[in-house]
Write an enzyme that holds these catalytic residues in place. Structure first.
Site, short mmCIF file in Angstrom:
data_model
loop_
_atom_site.label_atom_id
_atom_site.label_comp_id
_atom_site.label_asym_id
_atom_site.label_seq_id
_atom_site.Cartn_x
_atom_site.Cartn_y
_atom_site.Cartn_z
N ASP A 55 0.81 -1.22 0.00
CA ASP A 55 0.00 0.00 0.00
C ASP A 55 0.84 1.27 0.00
O ASP A 55 0.45 2.30 0.55
CB ASP A 55 -0.98 0.01 1.20
N LYS A 89 2.44 2.13 -5.19
CA LYS A 89 3.21 1.65 -6.36
C LYS A 89 2.44 1.83 -7.66
O LYS A 89 3.02 2.17 -8.69
CB LYS A 89 3.53 0.15 -6.21
N GLY A 101 -4.00 -4.55 -4.24
CA GLY A 101 -4.99 -3.56 -4.66
C GLY A 101 -4.25 -2.30 -5.05
O GLY A 101 -3.79 -1.56 -4.19
N HIS A 102 -4.07 -2.10 -6.34
CA HIS A 102 -3.32 -0.93 -6.80
C HIS A 102 -4.30 0.14 -7.28
O HIS A 102 -5.06 -0.07 -8.22
CB HIS A 102 -2.34 -1.34 -7.92
N GLN A 118 2.38 -6.08 -2.96
CA GLN A 118 2.66 -6.11 -1.52
C GLN A 118 3.90 -5.26 -1.24
O GLN A 118 4.08 -4.25 -1.91
CB GLN A 118 2.84 -7.55 -1.01
P1 IMP Z 1 -2.05 -12.96 2.05
O1 IMP Z 1 -1.05 -12.50 1.05
O2 IMP Z 1 -3.47 -12.68 1.62
O3 IMP Z 1 -1.85 -14.37 2.46
O4 IMP Z 1 -1.85 -12.08 3.39
C1 IMP Z 1 -0.65 -12.16 4.15
C2 IMP Z 1 -0.34 -10.81 4.79
O5 IMP Z 1 0.01 -9.88 3.75
C3 IMP Z 1 -1.52 -10.17 5.53
O6 IMP Z 1 -1.00 -9.41 6.60
C4 IMP Z 1 -2.12 -9.24 4.49
O7 IMP Z 1 -2.83 -8.18 5.07
C5 IMP Z 1 -0.86 -8.76 3.80
N1 IMP Z 1 -1.08 -8.36 2.41
C6 IMP Z 1 -1.27 -9.16 1.33
N2 IMP Z 1 -1.40 -8.43 0.21
C7 IMP Z 1 -1.28 -7.16 0.57
C8 IMP Z 1 -1.30 -5.92 -0.16
O8 IMP Z 1 -1.42 -5.87 -1.38
N3 IMP Z 1 -1.14 -4.78 0.57
C9 IMP Z 1 -0.94 -4.80 1.92
N4 IMP Z 1 -0.89 -5.93 2.63
C10 IMP Z 1 -1.08 -7.09 1.97
#
Ligand code: IMP
Length: 418
Positions: A13, A16, A40-41, A222
């Site tokens: 977040d 990017k 989520g971009h 991420q």
């Molecule tokens: P997962 O990737 O859905 O398994 O989540 C693992 C961890 O990464 C959790 O803390 C999510 O909130 C975090 N996370 C996954 N994708 C994103 C992203 O795009 N932005 C921020 N945090 C993320």
């Protein structure tokens, strides 16, 4: 010609998508190399807000082709919806999307398994986005997964149903019943949309195009501190979010990489659980959350907020070999009179700026306080003096060129420093 990478230096977040959207016209390809619909971009294109989850952020420009690489995951149902939303906005994304035949698929049973795993962890849950990321990568590395290339084979449906039955059995053992027929129906109709896209060995395409002098922008998702190796395991995502992931996630050699552009926010946020040294509780955290509208663009969850953490930033810069920095959301700090930045951690006599030495017990972040700048005081190529001082200070701290300053969600609110 080169591959440049844009990636996040915090917990995701960082903004990017906006930087990728801005840089995209300079590239023939914009390529996602890891992650999936957990991302989520957010991009404001021609005044309209779009949130992309799986489609690369180059989609709003006519020039670049948008690639989903082998390292990324694809949820066909979510992708069909994402394509439809862009079509409703007058775009034709399907014409410019190319999918690696080696990108793994998220089946409808993967999010169910994700949910079950989180429920079983109880208080120790990761705080996953519940998009099926962990189980889909688990199937990939367990050599059980299905890939986009499998869609082109006659036995795809049979294989998809067989894998879903395996998942159904796992769920059943935990007393979770799922209606496989209903799920398979939705999945198999969405799969037709994905099958209509160009599905090919993307690594070969990129090799050929790079040799022809074309440039590629690799788009990270991420953030570095969620990397499966270097994040605070197990509070991480399930793949490599760092620069090295672009090589394995697209099949390009490290020798092709030119610029590594690291994006970070002027403060920190994190969604989900796990350590966060500079987290602000109570009113101060809520103030940042409100000012920055810090709610997840994928899940809508409130993001945890805290001050910028320079030791963590330096660690992320080193892990990635960042060549240029972009700072985002500096306008949010305008809402405050002063703000803090962590420069080191301290436990009694012991102080360090080494992020790897931070522990949750006893190690307190130590801050420097900065005076903020006036809201709206941004002009192209001109930063307010207080902001300029802060940017120069950050360059000294990180020993890295800070090239872009983003002061708002719109495309125009981006200053490239001379
Ligand atoms: P997962 O990737 O859905 O398994 O989540 C693992 C961890 O990464 C959790 O803390 C999510 O909130 C975090 N996370 C996954 N994708 C994103 C992203 O795009 N932005 C921020 N945090 C993320």
């Amino acid at each position: 010609m080169p591959v440049d990478i844009v990636l996040g230096l915090q917990w995701g977040d960082e903004g990017k998508g906006k930087i990728v959207d801005f840089l995209s016209p300079n590239y023939a390809y914009v390529a996602r190399f890891q992650g999936g619909p957990n991302a989520g971009h957010t991009i404001y294109a021609n005044g309209v807000k779009h949130i992309l989850h799986q489609i690369p952020s180059g989609i709003f420009h006519e020039g670049p082709k948008c690639v989903v690489g082998n390292g990324a995951l694809l949820d066909p149902v979510a992708l069909a919806k994402e394509i439809a939303a862009l079509e409703d906005a007058g775009l034709a994304p399907a014409e410019r999307l190319i999918v690696s035949d080696k990108a793994h698929l998220i089946l409808p049973t993967h999010p169910q398994l994700d949910r079950l795993s989180e429920e079983m962890k109880g208080a120790a849950k990761i705080g996953s986005t519940l998009r099926g990321i962990r189980p889909a990568y688990q199937d990939k590395y367990g050599r059980a997964g299905l890939r986009a290339g499998d869609l082109l084979r006659a036995d795809f449906e049979e294989k998809a149903r067989a894998l879903m039955r395996v998942h159904q059995e796992l769920l059943r053992q935990a007393d979770v019943e799922v209606d496989l027929d209903e799920m398979a129906l939705a999945f198999l109709s969405a799969v037709d949309k994905l099958r209509s896209l160009a599905i090919l060995p993307v690594e070969k395409l990129l090799h050929d195009e790079l040799k022809q002098g074309k440039a590629v922008l690799a788009e990270g998702a991420q953030g570095t501190l969620l990397d499966v190796e270097f994040g605070a395991y197990p509070y991480v995502t399930s793949c490599a979010t760092i620069a090295g992931g672009a090589c394995t996630g697209l099949g390009v050699s490290p020798r092709r990489i030119r610029e590594i552009i690291g994006v970070f926010k002027a403060y920190c946020t994190r969604v989900g659980n796990g350590p966060f040294p500079t987290e602000l509780d109570g009113v101060a955290g809520q103030q940042l959350r409100d000012a920055g509208n810090e709610y997840g663009s994928t899940t809508g969850r409130p993001r945890r907020c805290g001050w910028l953490d320079v030791p963590a930033l330096k660690y992320a810069i080193d892990l990635n070999g960042v060549t240029r920095l972009a700072i985002t959301k500096v306008d949010i700090l305008s809402n405050l009179e002063t703000f803090d930045v962590c420069t080191r951690y301290q436990d009694g006599q012991f102080a360090t700026d080494d992020f790897t030495q931070w522990t949750p017990d006893g190690m307190a972040p130590k801050y420097e306080t900065f005076k903020t700048w006036y809201p709206g005081d941004f002009r192209r190529h001109h930063l307010p003096p207080e902001l300029n001082r802060f940017v120069v200070w950050l360059e000294e701290q990180t020993e890295t060129r800070l090239h872009w300053v983003s002061s708002g969600p719109e495309r125009e609110a981006l200053i490239a420093r001379k």
